[in-house]
Design a protein around this motif. Structure first.
Motif, PDB file in Angstrom:
ATOM      1  N   PRO A   1       1.001  -0.923   0.037  1.00  0.00           N
ATOM      2  CA  PRO A   1       0.016   0.031   0.096  1.00  0.00           C
ATOM      3  C   PRO A   1       1.136   0.713   0.110  1.00  0.00           C
ATOM      4  CG  PRO A   1       0.040  -0.605   2.343  1.00  0.00           C
ATOM      5  CD  PRO A   1       0.955  -1.819   1.415  1.00  0.00           C
ATOM      6  N   GLN A   2       0.111   2.528  -0.227  1.00  0.00           N
ATOM      7  CA  GLN A   2       0.739   3.492  -0.226  1.00  0.00           C
ATOM      8  C   GLN A   2       1.435   3.865   1.133  1.00  0.00           C
ATOM      9  OE1 GLN A   2      -1.399   6.555  -2.172  1.00  0.00           O
ATOM     10  NE2 GLN A   2      -0.138   6.465  -3.368  1.00  0.00           N
ATOM     11  N   PHE A   3       0.298   3.356   2.461  1.00  0.00           N
ATOM     12  CA  PHE A   3       0.403   4.023   3.419  1.00  0.00           C
ATOM     13  C   PHE A   3       0.301   2.937   4.421  1.00  0.00           C
ATOM     14  CE2 PHE A   3       1.202   6.745   6.915  1.00  0.00           C
ATOM     15  CZ  PHE A   3       0.377   6.381   7.498  1.00  0.00           C
ATOM     16  N   LEU A   4       0.783   2.687   5.379  1.00  0.00           N
ATOM     17  CA  LEU A   4       0.499   1.889   6.805  1.00  0.00           C
ATOM     18  C   LEU A   4       1.022   2.160   8.061  1.00  0.00           C
ATOM     19  CD1 LEU A   4      -0.577  -1.171   6.193  1.00  0.00           C
ATOM     20  CD2 LEU A   4       1.679  -2.026   6.032  1.00  0.00           C
ATOM     21  N   SER A   5      -0.105   2.110   8.772  1.00  0.00           N
ATOM     22  CA  SER A   5      -0.031   2.462  10.121  1.00  0.00           C
ATOM     23  C   SER A   5      -0.154   1.050  11.299  1.00  0.00           C
ATOM     24  CB  SER A   5      -1.028   3.504  10.357  1.00  0.00           C
ATOM     25  OG  SER A   5      -0.925   3.999  11.883  1.00  0.00           O
ATOM     26  N   ILE A   6       0.555   0.675  11.792  1.00  0.00           N
ATOM     27  CA  ILE A   6      -0.003  -0.669  12.922  1.00  0.00           C
ATOM     28  C   ILE A   6       1.099  -0.271  13.989  1.00  0.00           C
ATOM     29  CG2 ILE A   6       0.428  -2.238  10.522  1.00  0.00           C
ATOM     30  CD1 ILE A   6       2.904  -2.668  11.351  1.00  0.00           C
TER      31      ILE A   6
ATOM     32  N   GLY B   1       6.815   4.376  -3.408  1.00  0.00           N
ATOM     33  CA  GLY B   1       7.373   4.039  -2.174  1.00  0.00           C
ATOM     34  C   GLY B   1       5.888   3.927  -1.155  1.00  0.00           C
ATOM     35  N   THR B   2       6.479   3.229   0.278  1.00  0.00           N
ATOM     36  CA  THR B   2       5.048   2.531   0.597  1.00  0.00           C
ATOM     37  C   THR B   2       5.916   3.918   2.427  1.00  0.00           C
ATOM     38  OG1 THR B   2       4.920   0.346   0.140  1.00  0.00           O
ATOM     39  CG2 THR B   2       3.708   0.883   2.482  1.00  0.00           C
ATOM     40  N   ILE B   3       4.927   4.168   2.433  1.00  0.00           N
ATOM     41  CA  ILE B   3       5.335   5.202   4.282  1.00  0.00           C
ATOM     42  C   ILE B   3       4.473   4.155   5.649  1.00  0.00           C
ATOM     43  CG2 ILE B   3       4.474   6.856   6.142  1.00  0.00           C
ATOM     44  CD1 ILE B   3       4.249   8.869   2.904  1.00  0.00           C
ATOM     45  N   LEU B   4       5.663   3.929   6.170  1.00  0.00           N
ATOM     46  CA  LEU B   4       4.996   2.835   6.846  1.00  0.00           C
ATOM     47  C   LEU B   4       5.306   3.262   8.746  1.00  0.00           C
ATOM     48  CD1 LEU B   4       4.904  -0.470   8.249  1.00  0.00           C
ATOM     49  CD2 LEU B   4       6.516  -0.525   8.180  1.00  0.00           C
ATOM     50  N   ARG B   5       4.470   3.286   9.632  1.00  0.00           N
ATOM     51  CA  ARG B   5       4.578   4.068  10.847  1.00  0.00           C
ATOM     52  C   ARG B   5       4.560   2.856  11.810  1.00  0.00           C
ATOM     53  NH1 ARG B   5      -0.215   7.533  13.801  1.00  0.00           N
ATOM     54  NH2 ARG B   5       1.271   8.481  15.330  1.00  0.00           N
ATOM     55  N   VAL B   6       5.471   2.486  12.452  1.00  0.00           N
ATOM     56  CA  VAL B   6       4.671   1.439  13.698  1.00  0.00           C
ATOM     57  C   VAL B   6       4.808   2.481  14.945  1.00  0.00           C
ATOM     58  CG1 VAL B   6       5.285  -0.536  15.311  1.00  0.00           C
ATOM     59  CG2 VAL B   6       6.148   0.238  12.543  1.00  0.00           C
ATOM     60  N   LYS B   7       3.429   1.994  15.771  1.00  0.00           N
ATOM     61  CA  LYS B   7       2.910   2.372  16.421  1.00  0.00           C
ATOM     62  C   LYS B   7       3.838   2.148  18.463  1.00  0.00           C
ATOM     63  CE  LYS B   7      -0.815   2.966  14.940  1.00  0.00           C
ATOM     64  NZ  LYS B   7      -2.760   3.981  14.949  1.00  0.00           N
TER      65      LYS B   7
ATOM     66  N   GLN C   1       8.309  -2.837  14.489  1.00  0.00           N
ATOM     67  CA  GLN C   1       8.887  -2.169  15.512  1.00  0.00           C
ATOM     68  C   GLN C   1       9.214  -0.763  15.439  1.00  0.00           C
ATOM     69  OE1 GLN C   1      12.252  -3.140  16.839  1.00  0.00           O
ATOM     70  NE2 GLN C   1      11.529  -5.880  17.546  1.00  0.00           N
ATOM     71  N   PRO C   2       8.930  -0.232  16.303  1.00  0.00           N
ATOM     72  CA  PRO C   2       8.570   1.346  16.123  1.00  0.00           C
ATOM     73  C   PRO C   2       9.643   1.592  15.225  1.00  0.00           C
ATOM     74  CG  PRO C   2       7.535   1.189  18.493  1.00  0.00           C
ATOM     75  CD  PRO C   2       8.007   0.242  17.677  1.00  0.00           C
TER      76      PRO C   2
END
Lengths: 112, 110
Positions: free
Chosen positions: B8-13, B103-109, B80-81
């Protein structure tokens, strides 16, 4: 280890002004590249140079010119800057096409 | 239209979850590379896959190159963050051109 060095790091231009972005690598690489990076667009190839003395257009060459001055240096020139050229510009180099590309830290250019 | 399509373009997990990022093309590549980029920095190479069907592991990251050499995937186990960043795939094509996906922006909370 310097790697790939880009100058300047930041620049603000007025519409119609010209400027040259400088790039130098000290890894004896054959291939060098200029990319621009815009939000949601990834890295788009502007121009590349497979070896000293050769340059070729990439995906978005309009409005830009390049010079492969020698094996170390590859410059990017904007002859008449436009707001659409506001972007972050990255220079990269690699031994050959499919080998690891090493990037500079980027130039953040704003055209007003 | 980009030669390499990433999703995906953006992923927040949440920390500890697994994820997969895809890189697809209609063109055949001799190799594909995966890079990771942090804010204010240039991309840094994670891995190069060369052989169709190849699987490479880098700690919690698993990279796969499709059998037809047109696609690749990046799987992260127990994110992991510190994995937060922009993940880019790239391939060499047509005479020394190295092209990138969006690109895929990954954010790990945490």
């Amino acid at each position: 280890n310097a790697g790939v060095t880009q100058t300047p790091k930041f620049q603000v231009l007025k519409t119609g002004q010209s400027m040259t972005l400088q790039c130098a690598q000290d890894m004896n690489h054959n291939s060098m590249y200029w990319y621009r990076q815009d939000p949601g667009m990834g890295l788009r190839l502007i121009y590349y140079s497979a070896s000293e003395g050769t340059t070729d257009k990439g995906e978005v060459p309009n409005g830009y010119n390049v010079s492969r001055l020698n094996k170390r240096e590859f410059s990017l020139r904007l002859e008449s800057a436009a707001p659409s050229q506001t972007s972050v510009y990255f220079c990269a180099s690699s031994v050959i096409q499919d080998s690891e590309a090493f990037f500079g830290q980027g130039t953040r250019l704003t055209v007003v | 239209t980009q030669l390499l399509e990433q999703s995906p373009q953006f992923l927040s997990i949440q920390e500890g979850e697994n994820l997969t990022v895809y890189c697809n093309s209609s063109s055949v590549f001799s190799s594909l590379q995966w890079y990771r980029q942090e804010p204010g920095e240039g991309p840094v190479l994670l891995v190069t896959v060369v052989t169709g069907g190849e699987v490479k592991k880098l700690k919690r990251l698993t990279f796969q190159f499709g059998d037809a050499r047109k696609d690749s995937s990046l799987h992260i186990t127990a994110a992991q963050p510190g994995d937060t960043g922009l993940y880019l795939c790239a391939g060499g094509i047509g005479g020394n051109k190295l092209v990138f996906g969006a690109g895929t922006i990954l954010r790990v909370k945490s």
